[in-house]
Design an enzyme around this catalytic site. Sequence first.
Site, PDB file in Angstrom:
ATOM      1  N   ASP A  23       0.841  -1.200   0.000  1.00 22.08           N
ATOM      2  CA  ASP A  23       0.000   0.000   0.000  1.00 22.08           C
ATOM      3  C   ASP A  23       0.878   1.253   0.000  1.00 22.08           C
ATOM      4  OD1 ASP A  23      -2.272  -1.782   0.433  1.00 22.08           O
ATOM      5  OD2 ASP A  23      -1.316  -2.081   2.372  1.00 22.08           O
ATOM      6  N   HIS A  75      -4.514  -3.430   6.252  1.00 20.75           N
ATOM      7  CA  HIS A  75      -4.295  -3.690   4.818  1.00 20.75           C
ATOM      8  C   HIS A  75      -5.639  -4.093   4.217  1.00 20.75           C
ATOM      9  CE1 HIS A  75      -3.003  -5.080   0.993  1.00 20.75           C
ATOM     10  NE2 HIS A  75      -3.482  -6.279   1.239  1.00 20.75           N
TER      11      HIS A  75
HETATM   12  P1  NAI Z   1      -2.061 -18.267  -4.144  1.00 20.87           P
HETATM   13  O1  NAI Z   1      -3.412 -18.865  -3.934  1.00 20.87           O
HETATM   14  O2  NAI Z   1      -1.474 -18.210  -5.504  1.00 20.87           O
HETATM   15  O3  NAI Z   1      -1.000 -19.042  -3.225  1.00 20.87           O
HETATM   16  C1  NAI Z   1      -1.225 -19.327  -1.890  1.00 20.87           C
HETATM   17  C2  NAI Z   1      -0.510 -20.604  -1.600  1.00 20.87           C
HETATM   18  O4  NAI Z   1      -0.614 -20.840  -0.200  1.00 20.87           O
HETATM   19  C3  NAI Z   1      -1.123 -21.818  -2.287  1.00 20.87           C
HETATM   20  O5  NAI Z   1      -0.111 -22.510  -2.995  1.00 20.87           O
HETATM   21  C4  NAI Z   1      -1.698 -22.662  -1.149  1.00 20.87           C
HETATM   22  O6  NAI Z   1      -1.587 -24.057  -1.393  1.00 20.87           O
HETATM   23  C5  NAI Z   1      -0.823 -22.215   0.012  1.00 20.87           C
HETATM   24  N1  NAI Z   1      -1.418 -22.362   1.342  1.00 20.87           N
HETATM   25  C6  NAI Z   1      -2.686 -22.127   1.718  1.00 20.87           C
HETATM   26  N2  NAI Z   1      -2.839 -22.400   3.019  1.00 20.87           N
HETATM   27  C7  NAI Z   1      -1.635 -22.790   3.485  1.00 20.87           C
HETATM   28  C8  NAI Z   1      -1.178 -23.196   4.740  1.00 20.87           C
HETATM   29  N3  NAI Z   1      -2.003 -23.303   5.785  1.00 20.87           N
HETATM   30  N4  NAI Z   1       0.123 -23.535   4.867  1.00 20.87           N
HETATM   31  C9  NAI Z   1       0.963 -23.481   3.810  1.00 20.87           C
HETATM   32  N5  NAI Z   1       0.564 -23.103   2.580  1.00 20.87           N
HETATM   33  C10 NAI Z   1      -0.716 -22.759   2.420  1.00 20.87           C
HETATM   34  O7  NAI Z   1      -2.127 -16.824  -3.461  1.00 20.87           O
HETATM   35  P2  NAI Z   1      -1.107 -15.611  -3.611  1.00 20.87           P
HETATM   36  O8  NAI Z   1      -1.515 -14.782  -4.773  1.00 20.87           O
HETATM   37  O9  NAI Z   1       0.274 -16.130  -3.545  1.00 20.87           O
HETATM   38  O10 NAI Z   1      -1.469 -14.768  -2.304  1.00 20.87           O
HETATM   39  C11 NAI Z   1      -1.197 -15.286  -1.018  1.00 20.87           C
HETATM   40  C12 NAI Z   1      -1.868 -14.426   0.042  1.00 20.87           C
HETATM   41  O11 NAI Z   1      -1.330 -13.105   0.036  1.00 20.87           O
HETATM   42  C13 NAI Z   1      -3.372 -14.255  -0.143  1.00 20.87           C
HETATM   43  O12 NAI Z   1      -3.982 -14.351   1.136  1.00 20.87           O
HETATM   44  C14 NAI Z   1      -3.498 -12.847  -0.662  1.00 20.87           C
HETATM   45  O13 NAI Z   1      -4.764 -12.293  -0.350  1.00 20.87           O
HETATM   46  C15 NAI Z   1      -2.397 -12.167   0.111  1.00 20.87           C
HETATM   47  N6  NAI Z   1      -1.929 -10.885  -0.404  1.00 20.87           N
HETATM   48  C16 NAI Z   1      -1.574  -9.928   0.511  1.00 20.87           C
HETATM   49  C17 NAI Z   1      -1.091  -8.710   0.117  1.00 20.87           C
HETATM   50  C18 NAI Z   1      -0.703  -7.670   1.128  1.00 20.87           C
HETATM   51  O14 NAI Z   1      -0.385  -6.554   0.710  1.00 20.87           O
HETATM   52  N7  NAI Z   1      -0.692  -7.935   2.432  1.00 20.87           N
HETATM   53  C19 NAI Z   1      -0.977  -8.383  -1.306  1.00 20.87           C
HETATM   54  C20 NAI Z   1      -1.336  -9.453  -2.200  1.00 20.87           C
HETATM   55  C21 NAI Z   1      -1.809 -10.661  -1.748  1.00 20.87           C
END
Ligand code: NAI
Length: 328
Positions: free
Chosen positions: A161, A189
């Site tokens: 952000d 966030h």
């Molecule tokens: P994604 O769905 O591509 O990857 C998430 C991965 O985490 C998947 O491979 C899944 O199998 C794994 N996963 C789920 N639960 C798990 C657990 N308990 N233990 C280990 N692995 C687990 O999602 P992406 O795009 O990589 O985003 C990840 C997170 O980051 C989402 O929650 C998204 O909303 C968040 N995010 C946060 C931002 C921020 O600024 N704070 C910015 C962008 C995304």
Amino acid sequence: MKTPVRVAVTGAAGQIGYALLFRIASGEMLGKDQPVILQLLELPLDKAQAALKGVIMELEDCAFPLLAGIVGTDDPEVAFKDADVAMLVGARPRGPGMERKDLLLENAKIFTAQGAALNKVASRDVKVLVVGNPANTNAYIAMKSAPDLKPENFTAMLRLDHNRALSQLAGKAGVAVGEIEKLIVWGNHSPTMYPDYRFATVGGASLKDRINDADWNANEFIPKVGKRGAAIIEARGLSSAASAANAAIDHVRDWLLGSNGKWVTMGIPSDGSYGIPEGVIFGFPVITENGSYTLVRDLPVDEFSQKAIDKTLGELEEERGGVAHLLG
Ligand code: NAI
């Protein structure tokens, strides 16, 4: 050769993981002379473990000189063993028809377990960055589930952000992003966050005076930064990944190596400053040095800003209320 730093990353086979791991292994996060061991956690599902295996094969194929080891696992206690840095990216995404409350509770389960595992096996000084959403509340849950670790070492990512706001300001004012200092993003966030450029400077002069457009601030800048994540999904069909990974690297690099006196935004447990109840993980301006951060204190808060801060705090308090029964 320096002792390798153990960096645990959860959700390692996801989108952000894929944009993050190679940069950590190349030395962009901890320095070009600092070896790292990557400890990667994915869900205990065949598909997730197979994808993780593929990512590990690619990491191997990069032959990064600084990559001193890779562990791939579905067990948090293996992933977090002696971890110096833990980047908690994996989280449960919102499924079709899923209410916000259910999303909070599903994630609460994950972050309670991961907090407990960190408490049990991580380095006593582990630096934790929560990226997975809802990031602030997930960080709060992990912190509460790790009573033997330092609460101040649990942080949430507001840096994306912050970077988004920097870029918008630079475009509006016609200056380079790197020239802007003293920007803040207060709060959660989420779209309620408050990007605040009242104190921002360019070459020591006020950026607010230079822009001098209160209407743009209230009706374009703030909403645009708040809704940028949705705009990326709309355009790309997928959520921000490379920019999120970049922000995670910025956050950890500045925390460990220092921000050189510059203000950066981190989601940190409040000490009660600015009227934010103690313990709430809130976006604040900090200056970082050598693995610690110092809150920028006593900034004046005008009426407009107070309203914005109250709004984002209200949302965080509501989220905290929704998981209170799980935390004892
Ligand atoms: P994604 O769905 O591509 O990857 C998430 C991965 O985490 C998947 O491979 C899944 O199998 C794994 N996963 C789920 N639960 C798990 C657990 N308990 N233990 C280990 N692995 C687990 O999602 P992406 O795009 O990589 O985003 C990840 C997170 O980051 C989402 O929650 C998204 O909303 C968040 N995010 C946060 C931002 C921020 O600024 N704070 C910015 C962008 C995304």
